[in-house]
Write an enzyme that holds these catalytic residues in place. Sequence first.
Site, mmCIF file in Angstrom:
data_model
loop_
_atom_site.group_PDB
_atom_site.id
_atom_site.type_symbol
_atom_site.label_atom_id
_atom_site.label_comp_id
_atom_site.label_asym_id
_atom_site.label_seq_id
_atom_site.Cartn_x
_atom_site.Cartn_y
_atom_site.Cartn_z
ATOM 1 N N MET A 113 -51.995 -19.797 22.938
ATOM 2 C CA MET A 113 -51.244 -21.045 21.972
ATOM 3 C C MET A 113 -49.802 -20.888 21.928
ATOM 4 O O MET A 113 -49.035 -21.910 22.233
ATOM 5 C CB MET A 113 -51.915 -20.998 20.556
ATOM 6 C CG MET A 113 -51.776 -22.163 19.631
ATOM 7 S SD MET A 113 -52.688 -21.518 18.073
ATOM 8 C CE MET A 113 -54.034 -21.535 18.182
ATOM 9 N N GLU A 125 -60.229 -16.496 12.883
ATOM 10 C CA GLU A 125 -59.209 -15.376 13.460
ATOM 11 C C GLU A 125 -58.664 -14.797 12.163
ATOM 12 O O GLU A 125 -58.469 -13.525 12.194
ATOM 13 C CB GLU A 125 -58.248 -16.293 14.408
ATOM 14 C CG GLU A 125 -57.175 -15.411 14.718
ATOM 15 C CD GLU A 125 -56.076 -15.921 15.720
ATOM 16 O OE1 GLU A 125 -55.894 -17.305 15.715
ATOM 17 O OE2 GLU A 125 -55.153 -15.384 16.247
ATOM 18 N N ARG A 126 -58.143 -15.529 11.431
ATOM 19 C CA ARG A 126 -57.458 -14.823 10.336
ATOM 20 C C ARG A 126 -58.255 -13.987 9.530
ATOM 21 O O ARG A 126 -58.038 -12.852 9.041
ATOM 22 C CB ARG A 126 -56.685 -15.992 9.436
ATOM 23 C CG ARG A 126 -55.734 -16.593 10.011
ATOM 24 C CD ARG A 126 -54.944 -17.731 9.454
ATOM 25 N NE ARG A 126 -54.036 -18.094 10.349
ATOM 26 C CZ ARG A 126 -53.303 -19.061 10.500
ATOM 27 N NH1 ARG A 126 -53.581 -20.100 9.535
ATOM 28 N NH2 ARG A 126 -52.283 -19.429 11.335
ATOM 29 N N GLY A 151 -47.527 14.169 5.036
ATOM 30 C CA GLY A 151 -46.136 14.762 5.396
ATOM 31 C C GLY A 151 -45.847 14.824 6.752
ATOM 32 O O GLY A 151 -46.151 13.735 7.644
ATOM 33 N N GLY A 152 -45.354 15.886 7.372
ATOM 34 C CA GLY A 152 -45.167 16.049 8.708
ATOM 35 C C GLY A 152 -46.259 15.735 9.701
ATOM 36 O O GLY A 152 -46.023 15.201 10.860
ATOM 37 N N THR A 170 -48.041 -15.541 11.036
ATOM 38 C CA THR A 170 -47.110 -14.595 10.151
ATOM 39 C C THR A 170 -47.225 -14.739 8.618
ATOM 40 O O THR A 170 -47.954 -15.886 8.373
ATOM 41 C CB THR A 170 -45.572 -15.082 10.309
ATOM 42 O OG1 THR A 170 -45.376 -16.321 9.981
ATOM 43 C CG2 THR A 170 -45.163 -15.061 11.826
#
Lengths: 256, 417
Positions: B151, B274-275, B372-373, B398
Site C-alpha cells: 500500500m 490490521e490495527r 537499570g544497566g 501513524t
Amino acid sequence: MAANGAFGRVLVGVKRVIDYAVKVRVKPDKSGVETVNVKHSLNPFCEIAVEEAVRMKEAGLATEVVAVCVGPKKAQENIRSALAMGADRGIHIETDEEVAPLNVARILAEVAKAEEPSMFILGKQAIDDDSNQTGQLLGGFLGWPQGTMASKIEPVSDTAVHVTREIDGGLETLELSLPAVVTADLRLNKPRFAALPNIMKAKRKKIDAKTPADFGVDMASSLQTLEVNEPPVREAGIMVGSVDELVEKLKGDGLI
Amino acid sequence: MFALTSSALATACRRSLSTAAPALASLYNPTEEHELLRQTVRAFADSEVRPQALEHNREEKFNLELFRRLGSELGLLGITVPEEYGGSGMDAVGAVIAHEELSAADPAFTLSYLAHSMLFVNNLAVNGSHEQKLKYLPKACSGEFVCGMGMSEPAVGTDVLNLTTTARANDDGSWTLNGAKMWITNGTVSKDRELGDAFLVYARTAEGPKGISLFLVDKGMPGFEPGAKIEDKLGMRASSTSGLVFEDVVVPADALVGEVNGATLCMMRNLEIERLTLAAMSLGIARRSIEVMNNYSTERMAYGKPLREHGQMKAHLANSYAEYMAGRAYTYEVASRLELDSYGNQLDTDGVKLFAADMAKDVADRAIQVLGGYGYVGEYEVERLYRDARLISIGGGTNEAHQNNMSKVMARIQQFE
C-alpha cells in the site's frame, strides 16, 4: 478386536494438575496447597501418553483413542486439550473429591471392562502428588501385564508389544501380551502443539459425562492428610577461597 | 472499605498475569477454543519463538523456517480463513490472541506473521473471489507461500489515497502495473533479497481518491522486482522490510480483486483488523515487559531489600500493570464485536492501536528503567521490546492518522454510550 489397526482401541488416562510453572504455596491452615485462582493444565506425563496413543492411531496401529479423566468439572478443559491433540473422544468421571490413585485405578478398571481396549496408557505419575501408583494398581485390578515408565513402545504383533524401560543398569525390554497397561516416562516422545484446526475440531468431539457412582466406586479415601508443610528453606552457602580452605571447612564441620 | 487484607493481597500477587478474574477471563478467552488457542500459541512462543529472537534481531534475519511451522504445525497462518480454503475459521478475538501471544516472545517475527496472515491472507479471504481463494489460500495457510501487501509508497504513507502506482487496462483484459511500493513487510524473505511469493498490491486505475484497485501479483512475473531491503531499522529487525518495484508488470484479468476502482472498500475492511492485531502485538510487548520487570524487582536487592519494596519501583510496576490491563480490556472488547467482513469500526480500531502502541512503549521504557544497566542491553529482552514497540505508533497508521480518523468520526457523535 483389531479392525483397521494392528490392535484396537487405546485408552489414555488424563489428569488435571496445577501447571508445572506455578510456584505452589501451602494453604495457611496446612490442609493442602492453594488451588483457587491457580493455573491448571494437563499433567505433562499424561500429555506424553496422549501423544503416544495418537501416534499409534496415525501409524494405523490403533483404531480409536479415548481420553479418560477422573476430576472436577473444569477437568473438561483438559480432556479437550487431549482431543485437540488428536484423541477421538473423552470420558469424564466428574468428582470434587480428592483424586487418589487407588480410587482412580478402581474407576479406570471399570472403564476398561466396558471399553475393552487393547492398551491403557497412563502417565507414569502426576506432577502434583508424584504418586506413581495408578498404572500399577490398574494393572493389578485388571490382571493385565504392565510396562511402567516406558521410554519406547513397539508393537511386535497384533497381540503383543515390546516396552523399553530405563532402569539403573541400562535399558530393559519387556514383551507384554495385550491387553496391557503401559505408563509413559519423559523420554517416550515429545508431545505436539495442538494445531488450531484440531482445536476447532475438538469441540465437535464427544465427552461422555459419568460419575464414580456409575462405576460403583466410593471416592472416600482410605488415607487422611494430617498436615502439609513447605519444604525447609535451604540455608545460604558460603564461598571459599581455595581447595585447602574447603577441606578445612568440611573437616571442621565433621563432614569428612 | 477498600482495605485489602494482607493474605488477599498476597493471593492476588501470586496469580500469574495470565490468570485473570473469571469475568475478564471470558473477555480474553470467550470460548474453550480461544483458551486452547492461547495455551498452544503460548507454549509454542515460549519454547520455539523466544529462544531465537535475540539472534535473529542481531542478524536482522527473518526466520523463514519457523514461520512455515506456524502454518504446517500450528495452523495459525490462516487463522481467520474458512476451513474449505485451508484455514482454521477463527474470529477477530482468535487473531488478537495469536498476535498477543507471539508478540510477547518476538514482536518482529509476529510482524511478519501479521503481514502474511492479516494483510494478505485475511484480506483475500474477505475480498477475493472463490477462484482466487482456491488458488492462493491453501498454500498461504500451509506456509508454502510467504505473502504480503503493498500500500505505502516512497512518497505516500498516511495520505494513501494519493498513491501513484498505476495499473493500466489492456485490450485483452489484462493489466499493466508500474510504480514502486515501500516499507513492505515480507517484501523479501531472505538476506539475498528473494521476493515473497505473492502480494496484494493497491494501484491507481482512475483519477481521484476512489480510483484505486487491488491486484494479486506473483513472484516471477516479468518486471516485478524487489526494491532495497531496508536495513538498520530501530526495531522489528528480524522482520524483513523491502521496497517492491513494478516495471510494466502484466497481470492477468483474474488478478483483479473485487471491483475496478473498488479497492478503498477492501482497504477499509482490512485496515480495521490490521490495527486491532497491531494493538494486540503491543499488548504482548507490554505483558512481557511487565513480567521481566516484575520478576527482576523481586530478585534484585538494593539497600538491603528487593527493588520492588522501593516506592519509585512500585510506581513503575503498578502503573504499567494498570495501563496494560486498560489497553487489554479495550482491545478485546473491540475484538469481540468486530466482524471480519465489516467496516465502520474505525473509531475504536484506530483507538485501540493509538492507546496500546504508546502504552507498550511506556511500559517497555519503564521496564528498562527498573532493570537499570541490565535493561539497556539486548540479553535482558526489554531493550529489544522497547525498540520493537516504537514501530507500532507508525506502522499500520501513524498516531496522527488515528487521531485524524477518530476526530472525524467523533464529529458525527453528540453523545457517547
